[in-house]
Design a protein around this motif. Structure first.
Motif, PDB file in Angstrom:
ATOM      1  N   ILE A  10      -4.544  -3.111   1.663  1.00  0.00           N
ATOM      2  CA  ILE A  10      -5.795  -2.737   1.003  1.00  0.00           C
ATOM      3  C   ILE A  10      -5.652  -1.326   0.439  1.00  0.00           C
ATOM      4  N   PRO A  11      -5.931  -1.131  -0.858  1.00  0.00           N
ATOM      5  CA  PRO A  11      -5.693   0.169  -1.490  1.00  0.00           C
ATOM      6  C   PRO A  11      -6.483   1.299  -0.850  1.00  0.00           C
ATOM      7  N   ALA A  19     -12.266  -8.150  11.777  1.00  0.00           N
ATOM      8  CA  ALA A  19     -12.734  -9.211  12.672  1.00  0.00           C
ATOM      9  C   ALA A  19     -11.515  -9.937  13.222  1.00  0.00           C
ATOM     10  N   PHE A  20     -11.472 -10.114  14.540  1.00  0.00           N
ATOM     11  CA  PHE A  20     -10.410 -10.862  15.199  1.00  0.00           C
ATOM     12  C   PHE A  20     -11.029 -12.025  15.952  1.00  0.00           C
ATOM     13  N   ARG A  21     -10.510 -13.234  15.717  1.00  0.00           N
ATOM     14  CA  ARG A  21     -11.030 -14.391  16.450  1.00  0.00           C
ATOM     15  C   ARG A  21     -10.316 -14.570  17.778  1.00  0.00           C
ATOM     16  N   ASP A  22      -9.178 -13.905  17.946  1.00  0.00           N
ATOM     17  CA  ASP A  22      -8.444 -13.869  19.207  1.00  0.00           C
ATOM     18  C   ASP A  22      -7.505 -12.672  19.143  1.00  0.00           C
ATOM     19  N   ARG A  23      -6.543 -12.586  20.033  1.00  0.00           N
ATOM     20  CA  ARG A  23      -5.674 -11.415  20.086  1.00  0.00           C
ATOM     21  C   ARG A  23      -4.689 -11.327  18.936  1.00  0.00           C
ATOM     22  N   THR A  24      -4.519 -12.400  18.177  1.00  0.00           N
ATOM     23  CA  THR A  24      -3.501 -12.399  17.128  1.00  0.00           C
ATOM     24  C   THR A  24      -4.035 -12.553  15.717  1.00  0.00           C
ATOM     25  N   HIS A  25      -5.100 -13.317  15.525  1.00  0.00           N
ATOM     26  CA  HIS A  25      -5.565 -13.645  14.183  1.00  0.00           C
ATOM     27  C   HIS A  25      -6.725 -12.748  13.757  1.00  0.00           C
ATOM     28  N   GLY A  26      -6.505 -11.985  12.688  1.00  0.00           N
ATOM     29  CA  GLY A  26      -7.518 -11.047  12.242  1.00  0.00           C
ATOM     30  C   GLY A  26      -7.648 -10.993  10.730  1.00  0.00           C
ATOM     31  N   ILE A  27      -8.777 -10.476  10.279  1.00  0.00           N
ATOM     32  CA  ILE A  27      -9.069 -10.274   8.863  1.00  0.00           C
ATOM     33  C   ILE A  27      -9.539  -8.839   8.677  1.00  0.00           C
ATOM     34  N   ALA A  28      -9.056  -8.201   7.620  1.00  0.00           N
ATOM     35  CA  ALA A  28      -9.496  -6.864   7.239  1.00  0.00           C
ATOM     36  C   ALA A  28     -10.126  -6.940   5.853  1.00  0.00           C
ATOM     37  N   VAL A  29     -11.248  -6.234   5.667  1.00  0.00           N
ATOM     38  CA  VAL A  29     -11.891  -6.176   4.353  1.00  0.00           C
ATOM     39  C   VAL A  29     -12.177  -4.720   4.007  1.00  0.00           C
ATOM     40  N   GLY A  30     -12.338  -4.451   2.729  1.00  0.00           N
ATOM     41  CA  GLY A  30     -12.628  -3.088   2.293  1.00  0.00           C
ATOM     42  C   GLY A  30     -12.610  -2.982   0.791  1.00  0.00           C
ATOM     43  N   GLY A  31     -11.948  -1.920   0.314  1.00  0.00           N
ATOM     44  CA  GLY A  31     -11.900  -1.656  -1.108  1.00  0.00           C
ATOM     45  C   GLY A  31     -12.410  -0.265  -1.418  1.00  0.00           C
ATOM     46  N   ASP A  32     -13.112  -0.139  -2.526  1.00  0.00           N
ATOM     47  CA  ASP A  32     -13.708   1.124  -2.986  1.00  0.00           C
ATOM     48  C   ASP A  32     -15.214   0.933  -3.010  1.00  0.00           C
ATOM     49  N   TYR A  33     -15.946   1.714  -2.185  1.00  0.00           N
ATOM     50  CA  TYR A  33     -17.378   1.455  -2.052  1.00  0.00           C
ATOM     51  C   TYR A  33     -18.194   1.897  -3.262  1.00  0.00           C
ATOM     52  N   ARG A  34     -17.593   2.633  -4.200  1.00  0.00           N
ATOM     53  CA  ARG A  34     -18.327   3.066  -5.385  1.00  0.00           C
ATOM     54  C   ARG A  34     -18.560   1.878  -6.315  1.00  0.00           C
ATOM     55  N   GLY A  83      -9.227   4.655   6.340  1.00  0.00           N
ATOM     56  CA  GLY A  83      -9.131   4.802   4.894  1.00  0.00           C
ATOM     57  C   GLY A  83      -9.153   6.270   4.540  1.00  0.00           C
ATOM     58  N   GLY A  84      -9.284   6.540   3.246  1.00  0.00           N
ATOM     59  CA  GLY A  84      -9.397   7.914   2.785  1.00  0.00           C
ATOM     60  C   GLY A  84      -8.089   8.641   2.599  1.00  0.00           C
ATOM     61  N   ALA A  85      -6.993   8.093   3.095  1.00  0.00           N
ATOM     62  CA  ALA A  85      -5.695   8.756   3.016  1.00  0.00           C
ATOM     63  C   ALA A  85      -4.803   8.013   2.023  1.00  0.00           C
ATOM     64  N   ALA A  86      -3.533   8.373   1.989  1.00  0.00           N
ATOM     65  CA  ALA A  86      -2.604   7.727   1.070  1.00  0.00           C
ATOM     66  C   ALA A  86      -2.471   6.245   1.352  1.00  0.00           C
ATOM     67  N   THR A  87      -2.532   5.857   2.640  1.00  0.00           N
ATOM     68  CA  THR A  87      -2.394   4.469   3.058  1.00  0.00           C
ATOM     69  C   THR A  87      -3.557   4.083   3.959  1.00  0.00           C
ATOM     70  N   ALA A  88      -4.137   2.909   3.718  1.00  0.00           N
ATOM     71  CA  ALA A  88      -5.165   2.373   4.611  1.00  0.00           C
ATOM     72  C   ALA A  88      -4.459   1.690   5.775  1.00  0.00           C
ATOM     73  N   ARG A 122     -11.902   4.801  -0.480  1.00  0.00           N
ATOM     74  CA  ARG A 122     -11.155   3.548  -0.401  1.00  0.00           C
ATOM     75  C   ARG A 122     -10.507   3.363   0.958  1.00  0.00           C
ATOM     76  N   GLY A 123     -10.347   2.105   1.343  1.00  0.00           N
ATOM     77  CA  GLY A 123      -9.630   1.801   2.573  1.00  0.00           C
ATOM     78  C   GLY A 123     -10.139   0.539   3.228  1.00  0.00           C
TER      79      GLY A 123
END
Length: 363
Positions: free
Chosen positions: A240-241, A253-268, A216-221, A247-248
């Motif tokens: 994710i913005p 979390a990946f349950r295997d080599r293909t399926h994953g979830i990313a979370v984030g946002g703005d911590y403020r 994060g922290g850059a133009a694109t996460a 932000r970022g």
């Protein structure tokens, strides 16, 4: 890192995998008055006000916490009692532990973050009675954020970019020694790009060779992926913005080599976090925004044990549950947690500010 071994029963949730998935998928409209579907956190008394962003859940009985003020705790009775196993002198030196990976009740590797020599790796083989420092950063430009293990021997740690590329440490002996990997296979970092040492989940692995790095922290996460234990990487933009140092992508979390979830946002706390989660089904080569993301910034995420579709996301304003692989989320709890981890024998753990630590049960 998820503990290995064969599970015979979902102990703390009290359900087999099929029953767990069915219970989680049950719509709230079918619940009796006052009844709640999904895991419910049961807090324990840690005896400290440290903030825990590092969490290693080993089983329904054993877990490790790593946090501020040089604090490391361990429980072996399901969170009823927490023992202070902090490395001697860590508090006096002001070490900030942000990640910990544990192999069992006796062996664990903890990461302290910060610029220069504040970034360190320590290891214990006796349940925290003694600790050995196995790495101390001597490059003032490096700042280590997260670590992960593929198995009990092979692991990686990551630093914010040095000379325009994220720096990767590697161990092949369980964290007893570390070497900086060549940077030739690492893509160029964006201006301002970095990792977030918020939950110990900015570097995660699945299987024997695959690892992902969140930025994060850059133009694109972005999410970077390596299929050869960190030697070569590819970078993919996430929805994710970003565009701001706060932000970022904060957790993966990946349950295997293909399926994953990313979370984030703005911590403020005073800033909104739209599109705070995304999913992939191709190992991170592409990411799609969640149709109904969590309502606020989330720093940690974990797949529920033995489920192909259920996961938890946590942050300072609450815990959310998905039962469709991260496409839609609903809030379960409004308590503040920074990190979450689940185990093969059916327990989920969370930790956060003011010494908060809890285990999940299903009601």
């Amino acid at each position: 890192m998820k503990p290995m071994g064969k599970t015979r029963r979902l102990m703390s949730l009290g359900l087999c995998g099929a029953a767990l998935a069915a219970a989680l998928a049950a719509p709230a409209a079918q619940a009796a008055p006052g009844e709640r579907h999904g895991p419910v956190w049961t807090p324990g008394d840690t005896g400290t006000d440290a903030r825990f962003r590092g969490l290693a859940a080993v089983s329904s009985r054993t877990a490790w916490l790593a946090g501020s003020k040089g604090t490391v705790l361990r429980t072996t009775d399901g969170g009823r009692h927490w023992r202070d196993v902090s490395p001697p002198g860590a508090a006096d030196e002001g070490l900030e532990f942000r990640d910990i990976e544990a192999f069992d009740a006796r062996r664990a590797v903890a990461l302290a973050i910060g610029e220069g020599e504040a970034s360190r790796v320590l290891r214990t083989e006796d349940g925290g009675v003694t600790w050995a420092e196995s790495f101390r950063n001597t490059d003032a430009r490096a700042f280590y954020d997260c670590l992960t293990f593929f198995d009990s021997r092979h692991g990686l740690a990551m630093s914010d970019p040095v000379d325009g590329r994220f720096r990767i440490l590697s161990t092949a002996d369980g964290g007893r020694s570390w070497n900086v990997l060549p940077s030739a296979g690492m893509p160029q970092a964006q201006a301002g790009e970095a990792g977030f040492a918020a939950s110990g989940q900015c570097l995660v692995s699945a299987g024997s060779k695959d690892v992902w790095l969140a930025t994060g922290g850059a133009a694109t996460a972005r999410v970077l992926h390596s299929g050869d234990r960190g030697l070569t990487w590819t970078a993919t933009a996430s929805p994710i913005p970003a565009g701001d140092p706060a932000r970022g992508v904060f957790g993966l979390a990946f349950r295997d080599r293909t399926h994953g979830i990313a979370v984030g946002g703005d911590y403020r706390a005073d800033q909104p976090s739209p599109r705070a989660s995304a999913v992939t089904s191709d190992g991170g080569r592409s990411w799609q925004p969640s149709r109904t993301p969590p309502a606020a910034y989330r720093s940690g995420v974990a797949w529920l044990p033995h489920s192909r579709s259920a996961a938890l996301a946590v942050g300072p304003t609450g815990t959310d549950l998905t039962t469709d692989g991260g496409r839609t989320w609903r809030t379960l709890d409004t308590g503040s947690y920074d990190t979450v981890d689940c185990t093969a024998d059916g327990s989920c753990w969370a930790a956060g500010e003011k010494g908060r630590a809890a285990r999940a049960v299903l009601r």
